[in-house]
Design an enzyme around this catalytic site. Structure first.
Site, PDB file in Angstrom:
ATOM      1  CG  HIS A 611      -0.324   0.049   2.547  1.00  0.00           C
ATOM      2  ND1 HIS A 611       0.249   1.179   3.088  1.00  0.00           N
ATOM      3  CD2 HIS A 611      -0.178  -0.926   3.489  1.00  0.00           C
ATOM      4  CE1 HIS A 611       0.719   0.905   4.289  1.00  0.00           C
ATOM      5  NE2 HIS A 611       0.485  -0.363   4.561  1.00  0.00           N
ATOM      6  CB  CYS A 627       1.908  -3.497   5.067  1.00  0.00           C
ATOM      7  SG  CYS A 627       0.329  -4.216   5.576  1.00  0.00           S
TER       8      CYS A 627
END
Length: 666
Positions: A611, A627
């Site tokens: 992301h 992440c």
């Protein structure tokens, strides 16, 4: 990190899926908060909880099988979905075992092979475009944060994506059925079925649709999907020559209101003609042709906005301390003073902050949204429980980030309308200046190795005018395609760039080609290779690299992803993509946060995802909760390149078997 209030994929049976960047196992488990606005704000401690209005019968009537109250499914169906989910496991879980080299696998494991199970049934033809201008256009609209799209016209079918409030999509004129859906299941463009009820409406002029009509900008979508963006409904794209007198939506900029309440100086509200070039900008590294927007796009106001946002889908702001109140409507001067007792002193501090060299001004003001005129409250999205008399819905949490649909002036202050349809004063926030960093798109004649400058004051050696070598500046994180040769100059190892210049080997991160392509990287297959040690990402088509950049993986490096903030290793498939989704942490965490509308999120296993990160600019350094963080421009490009594809009006898409492969290794 978790995604707040987002129920994901029970119908496609992923039991271990945590929609979040994961937290260590020793931390308290995340719990689902109350419905919005509680999901978006923390109620003021000093104020009594306002009475809740009865929900509108047209939007959220009693929960029945005919009209379920909520975007997911009617009572009874959720339990069945959960039972199905608990009986299965994450298909890639056993590929994340320590010591597994994803590049050494001779073939794809069965759980990652596209076995055709994700093929959509062909029940109804897609909607057809009208043949004449007078022919009726059939559309439906989303009025919820998630309006689920199902593969078949029934709640127990698998979910293939969702719409976000304000999205308007073409539909077939008549419903394909009414099974447990009184409003009818409609086939939409380009695929799937939506139930008209609590989360979707045939009234495309609904107030929630009007308030949320500004869509997220997907900078690279037009290149892959269409030659030109469609103009706003009933309007033509504005010529570039007229942009100077238009606001960012293409409307005439309103005259500045009379300054009251100690308004900020004019400089604070004036958007710069162009954002100042960041020190780490790498325009020379990006080839102009592959990333150039179509000519028609360049003529549209959205192109100006996309350039200003530098890859982000919205304007973003971060809360300051004390955090801003979230208003349900535009407050009067007296109401502002009552809700913000420190207002006078705060405005003086804000005026001083606006003169700081690093101050980022908000974009030029839009017209006040029509839904907020005449003292009206912003409409709530489906599922919101707002009192019609409420003024303050709560306060933003510490370290909050917000995406704005628009900004506008009111009583001498600049306000913003968030994607949750709350109103916040922008002088209690700071506008995000997104990272200008981006990776390098590799043309046919450019391949690895590529080097990125890792020191802020690095230089390179170039041929001098009188012979010999002279020093030239090298921008921080600038990308340099290398020839593969090296030389020693002055006893120091240097790498040779394709342009003939030399750069010190210890001043750069070098991304080399793989010794050999994985056996499963067949011609044309898209896959992504992430190196944790190098903090690099390379996108491949078969054995050919097409994009290379720097990322930020988990802050704890190669640690155990179950107990530390480390990124998981193994071979996976991207299974769920969100244009934006909110991620947050518990208030008890050592690093609490509440980031709304995190851009271009792509989950590949459990809670791990790619992301964009709008809250930091440290790409190339381990930083995340687990992440893989990307710069906004990189995330925007990668989102459109990978599968499953997210159609133009959709906000998310899901597929277990057709997603792009992801290899994560040391």
């Amino acid at each position: 990190m978790r995604v707040r209030g987002f129920l994901l994929l029970p119908t496609i049976a992923l039991s271990a899926l945590n929609v979040s960047c994961p937290r260590p196992a020793s931390e308290p488990a995340a719990t689902s908060p109350a419905p919005a606005p509680a999901s978006a704000v923390t109620a003021p401690a000093s104020a009594a909880e306002p009475p809740l209005a009865a929900p509108s019968p047209s939007l959220a009537g009693p929960a029945t099988a005919a009209d379920p109250a909520g975007p997911a499914a009617p009572p009874g169906v959720s339990a069945a979905m959960d039972a199905t989910a608990s009986a299965t496991t994450d298909p890639a879980a056993d590929l994340a075992a320590p010591g597994v080299d994803p590049l050494a696998l001779p073939v794809l494991p069965p759980q990652l092979v596209d076995d055709g199970s994700d093929e959509l049934p062909r029940l109804d033809p897609p909607p057809t475009a009208p043949l004449t201008p007078k022919e009726e256009v059939h559309e439906l609209a989303s009025i919820a944060r998630e309006t689920w799209i199902f593969a078949e016209p029934r709640w127990t079918s698998r979910r293939i994506g969702y719409l976000r409030a304000g999205a308007v999509v073409a539909r077939r004129p008549e419903p394909s059925g009414r099974e447990s859906c009184a409003g009818g299941w409609y086939r939409i463009e380009p695929s799937g079925y939506v139930c008209i009820g609590a989360s979707a409406t045939l009234n495309i002029h609904d107030l929630a649709v009007e308030a949320s009509s500004r869509r997220a900008i997907r900078r690279f979508f037009a290149q892959a999907a269409s030659p030109a963006p469609s103009a706003p409904r009933g309007e033509a794209a504005a010529p570039r020559a007229e942009l100077a007198s238009l606001d960012l939506r293409g409307e005439a900029a309103p005259a500045a209101p009379h300054a009251r309440l100690g308004a900020l100086p004019a400089a604070a509200d004036a958007a710069p003609a162009a954002l100042p070039a960041a020190a780490d900008a790498t325009p020379a590294a990006l080839p102009a042709a592959p990333d150039a927007a179509p000519a028609a796009l360049a003529a549209a106001p959205e192109a100006e906005l996309a350039a200003w946002l530098n890859g982000l889908p919205y304007t973003y702001v971060m809360s300051r301390s004390p955090t801003p109140p979230l208003y349900a409507r535009l407050p009067s001067e007296d109401e502002q003073r009552a809700a913000e007792p420190d207002l006078g002193a705060h405005l003086l501090r804000a005026a001083t902050a606006a003169r700081a060299p690093d101050f980022v001004a908000p974009p030029p003001p839009d017209a006040t949204p029509s839904v907020l005129l005449y003292g009206r409250p912003a409409p709530g999205l489906a599922g919101d429980r707002r009192s019609p008399d409420a003024l303050v819905l709560g306060r933003a949490r510490t370290r909050s980030g917000f995406a704005l649909l628009s900004t506008f002036d009111h009583d001498g202050r600049r306000f913003g309308l968030t994607t949750d349809l709350t109103v916040l004063p922008l002088d209690r926030t700071r506008v995000i200046r997104p990272s200008a960093f981006s990776g390098l798109r590799l043309a046919e004649d450019v391949a690895l190795p590529v080097a990125f400058a890792k020191r802020r004051h690095a230089t390179r050696l170039v041929p001098g005018e009188r012979g010999g070598l002279t020093r030239a500046p090298l921008r921080f994180r600038e990308a340099l395609p290398l020839s593969g040769a090296s030389r020693r100059v002055g006893g120091i190892d240097h790498l040779e760039a394709r342009d003939g210049s030399l750069v010190r080997a210890d001043d750069v991160v070098r991304v080399d080609p793989l010794p050999r392509a994985p056996a499963w990287a067949v011609r044309g297959r898209k896959w992504i290779d992430v190196s944790i040690n190098q903090q690099s990402l390379v996108a491949y088509e078969g054995s050919r690299p097409v994009y290379v950049t720097l990322v930020s993986t988990g802050a704890d490096g190669l640690g155990d992803p179950k107990t530390t903030r480390s990124t998981i290793q193994g071979l996976f498939r991207i299974h769920t993509k969100h244009v934006t989704v909110t991620m947050d942490g518990d208030e008890e965490d050592e690093d609490p946060f509440d980031f709304r509308d995190v851009p271009f999120v792509q989950y590949f296993t459990e809670g791990f995802a790619f992301h964009a990160a709008y809250w930091h600019d440290e790409f190339g350094t381990p930083r995340s909760h687990g992440c893989v963080n990307l710069a906004p421009l990189d995330a925007a490009w990668l989102f459109e390149w990978t599968t499953p594809e997210v159609p133009a009006a959709w906000h998310g898409a899901l597929s277990l078997r057709k997603g792009t492969l992801v290899s994560i290794r040391p």
